[in-house]
Design a protein around this motif. Structure first.
Motif, short mmCIF file in Angstrom:
data_model
loop_
_atom_site.label_atom_id
_atom_site.label_comp_id
_atom_site.label_asym_id
_atom_site.label_seq_id
_atom_site.Cartn_x
_atom_site.Cartn_y
_atom_site.Cartn_z
N PHE A 29 45.84 33.85 36.19
CA PHE A 29 45.52 34.05 37.60
C PHE A 29 44.69 35.32 37.79
CE2 PHE A 29 49.55 31.71 37.35
CZ PHE A 29 49.12 30.52 37.93
N THR A 30 44.91 36.32 36.94
CA THR A 30 44.05 37.50 36.96
C THR A 30 42.63 37.12 36.59
OG1 THR A 30 45.90 38.94 36.37
CG2 THR A 30 43.69 39.80 36.01
N LEU A 31 42.50 36.27 35.57
CA LEU A 31 41.18 35.81 35.15
C LEU A 31 40.52 34.97 36.24
CD1 LEU A 31 41.97 34.91 31.44
CD2 LEU A 31 40.55 36.79 32.23
N ALA A 32 41.33 34.18 36.94
CA ALA A 32 40.79 33.38 38.04
C ALA A 32 40.24 34.29 39.13
CB ALA A 32 41.87 32.46 38.60
N ALA A 33 40.97 35.38 39.42
CA ALA A 33 40.50 36.33 40.42
C ALA A 33 39.19 36.98 39.98
CB ALA A 33 41.56 37.40 40.66
N LEU A 34 39.08 37.26 38.68
CA LEU A 34 37.84 37.83 38.15
C LEU A 34 36.68 36.84 38.29
CD1 LEU A 34 39.20 39.57 34.93
CD2 LEU A 34 38.23 40.71 36.94
N ALA A 35 36.98 35.55 38.14
CA ALA A 35 35.94 34.53 38.29
C ALA A 35 35.36 34.54 39.70
CB ALA A 35 36.50 33.16 37.95
N THR A 36 36.22 34.72 40.70
CA THR A 36 35.72 34.75 42.08
C THR A 36 34.93 36.03 42.35
OG1 THR A 36 37.80 35.73 42.89
CG2 THR A 36 37.63 33.33 42.87
N THR A 37 35.21 37.08 41.59
CA THR A 37 34.42 38.31 41.69
C THR A 37 33.06 38.11 41.02
OG1 THR A 37 36.41 39.68 41.68
CG2 THR A 37 34.33 40.77 41.14
N ALA A 38 33.07 37.39 39.89
CA ALA A 38 31.83 37.15 39.15
C ALA A 38 30.86 36.30 39.94
CB ALA A 38 32.15 36.48 37.80
N VAL A 39 31.37 35.36 40.73
CA VAL A 39 30.53 34.49 41.56
C VAL A 39 31.06 34.55 42.99
CG1 VAL A 39 29.63 32.15 41.90
CG2 VAL A 39 30.09 32.97 39.59
N PRO A 40 30.55 35.44 43.80
CA PRO A 40 31.02 35.55 45.18
C PRO A 40 30.94 34.22 45.92
CG PRO A 40 29.59 37.39 44.63
CD PRO A 40 29.50 36.43 43.49
N GLY A 41 31.99 33.89 46.64
CA GLY A 41 32.02 32.64 47.38
C GLY A 41 32.58 31.48 46.59
N LEU A 42 32.87 31.70 45.31
CA LEU A 42 33.42 30.64 44.47
C LEU A 42 34.83 30.28 44.95
CD1 LEU A 42 32.93 28.93 41.85
CD2 LEU A 42 34.16 30.73 40.61
N VAL A 43 35.06 29.01 45.20
CA VAL A 43 36.38 28.53 45.63
C VAL A 43 37.01 27.76 44.49
CG1 VAL A 43 37.63 27.09 47.29
CG2 VAL A 43 35.61 28.39 48.03
N LEU A 44 38.15 28.24 44.01
CA LEU A 44 38.82 27.61 42.87
C LEU A 44 39.94 26.69 43.33
CD1 LEU A 44 39.07 30.63 40.39
CD2 LEU A 44 37.25 28.93 40.62
N THR A 45 40.08 25.60 42.60
CA THR A 45 41.15 24.64 42.90
C THR A 45 42.15 24.51 41.77
OG1 THR A 45 39.80 22.81 42.04
CG2 THR A 45 39.62 23.30 44.40
N GLY A 46 41.89 25.17 40.64
CA GLY A 46 42.82 25.10 39.52
C GLY A 46 42.44 26.03 38.40
N THR A 47 43.41 26.34 37.56
CA THR A 47 43.16 27.20 36.40
C THR A 47 44.16 26.90 35.31
OG1 THR A 47 43.00 29.52 35.66
CG2 THR A 47 44.65 29.03 37.34
N ARG A 48 43.75 27.12 34.09
CA ARG A 48 44.64 26.97 32.93
C ARG A 48 44.18 27.90 31.83
NH1 ARG A 48 42.16 23.87 28.92
NH2 ARG A 48 40.45 22.51 29.64
N THR A 49 45.10 28.24 30.95
CA THR A 49 44.75 29.13 29.85
C THR A 49 43.87 28.40 28.84
OG1 THR A 49 46.78 28.54 28.66
CG2 THR A 49 46.85 30.51 30.06
N LEU A 50 43.08 29.17 28.12
CA LEU A 50 42.21 28.62 27.08
C LEU A 50 42.47 29.39 25.80
CD1 LEU A 50 39.82 26.81 26.18
CD2 LEU A 50 38.29 28.61 27.00
N SER A 60 41.31 34.26 27.66
CA SER A 60 40.42 33.26 28.24
C SER A 60 41.16 32.28 29.12
CB SER A 60 39.70 32.47 27.12
OG SER A 60 39.09 33.34 26.19
N ALA A 61 40.42 31.71 30.06
CA ALA A 61 40.98 30.69 30.94
C ALA A 61 39.87 29.74 31.36
CB ALA A 61 41.63 31.32 32.17
N VAL A 62 40.27 28.53 31.74
CA VAL A 62 39.36 27.55 32.32
C VAL A 62 39.68 27.45 33.81
CG1 VAL A 62 38.59 25.14 32.34
CG2 VAL A 62 39.16 26.25 30.18
N VAL A 63 38.67 27.58 34.64
CA VAL A 63 38.88 27.47 36.08
C VAL A 63 38.06 26.30 36.60
CG1 VAL A 63 39.40 29.91 36.39
CG2 VAL A 63 37.03 29.14 36.55
#
Length: 355
Positions: A29-50, A60-63
């Protein structure tokens, strides 16, 4: 053939013990939060570890986003991984959309990055697939054929995009110089069997063996960088060693398996437009055999008796294998050879030019 497939895997595993950049691994979930920082406006619907949560060079994680796209986000756990990630990023950004259309497999696309502590997390497209095993190339000739075609497609890419990106461009002589350096440093440990020393020195003196046209090469191709689905290569990862160099280097890893698998890969590679020099197979074997020497040198460098003993045992098994009647030669059938002194003189003159 002596199985050296575990060398690069074991080496990578041991190298993961570098200095830690991050005190405690964050969650997916920390990585998912970083993903939304990396791409402003990105809306995530799921995440899992990689990959592994507890180990490995990266966390690593897949979002998955609202548009149904999957992305991979990873942050390095040590300085070595950070350097590797930076090199990989330079390479995948050099692979333009036009270049990618020439490849029969997917390459991760850069989507963004986010700072975290003293490092950064990188977001790329997620490439589907699983890593194959060496035995799969023997048991499934269609997969070996796909591997050969995939490597050929890479090697026939135009070289200009590599030089334009400022990536390394190695001449045949520089490839030879690097190989001889590994040989010399390994021999200096006095742990290399005489049979291997003579075999490698003979290869170094063979002028025909090192006459090739540099091509675009992945540089660190292997089981951990190839993704497959069924009998098709669907993706290639780990582009940090992308350069112009020896095409045989990208085929050497296949020799850790059975000979018939290599023959199938090489046949498909040639049919796909690669393999224009007749010494490709022998040179791939040189690179493959020198993996044991590099493993030995790594053990010496980190002062690991376990690694050194493992490397020595592998070299002795290799020495026995190359004495077998069915063993493949390293040299050309009628080689034009240089004396050892000539090789050393050429190497020293090149070193002076590059110093």
């Amino acid at each position: 053939m002596v199985d050296t497939s575990r060398v690069s895997v074991a080496r990578t595993d041991r190298m993961r013990r570098g200095p830690t950049l991050l005190g405690m691994a964050g969650s997916q979930f920390t990585l998912a939060a970083l993903a939304t920082t990396a791409v402003p406006g990105l809306v995530l619907t799921g995440t899992r570890t990689l990959g592994s949560v507890a180990g490995g060079d990266y966390e690593s994680a897949v979002v998955r986003d609202a548009d149904g796209r999957s992305s991979a986000i990873r942050r390095p756990r040590n300085q070595r991984a950070e350097a590797r990630q930076s090199a990989d990023l330079v390479a995948i950004r050099a692979l333009s959309a036009g270049i990618r259309t020439r490849l029969p497999f997917a390459v991760p696309e850069y989507r963004g990055q986010a700072p975290i502590g003293s490092t950064r997390a990188i977001l790329t497209s997620y490439v589907e697939g699983a890593h194959p095993a060496l035995r799969d190339l023997t048991d499934r000739p269609e997969l070996a054929t796909s591997v050969g075609r995939a490597v050929a497609a890479l090697h026939v890419l135009p070289t200009s995009f590599v030089t334009d990106a400022g990536l390394p461009s190695l001449t045949p002589f520089e490839v030879l110089r690097s190989a001889v350096s590994v040989m010399d440093r390994a021999v200096a440990t006095k742990l290399v069997p005489d049979a291997l020393q003579e075999r490698w020195e003979g290869a170094a003196r063979d002028q025909q063996l090192w006459q090739f046209t540099p091509t675009v090469v992945h540089g660190s191709l292997g089981l951990d960088s190839i993704l497959v689905q069924g009998d098709d290569v669907t993706g290639v990862l780990g582009w940090g060693e992308l350069r112009l160099g020896d095409p045989a280097k990208d085929l050497a890893w296949v020799l850790a398996g059975r000979r018939e698998a290599f023959d199938t890969v090489l046949s498909a590679y040639t049919a796909g437009g690669g393999g224009r020099d007749r010494q490709l197979g022998q040179r791939a074997r040189v690179h493959h055999e020198l993996e044991t020497a590099q493993w030995l040198l790594h053990g010496v460098q980190v002062k690991s008796t376990e690694v050194v003993d493992d490397a020595v045992a592998m070299m002795h098994r290799l020495a026995e294998a190359v004495h077998a009647p069915s063993a493949a030669p390293l040299q050309a059938v009628s080689p034009e050879t240089m004396e050892i002194g000539e090789v050393e003189q050429l190497l020293s003159s090149t070193e002076r030019r590059h110093s």
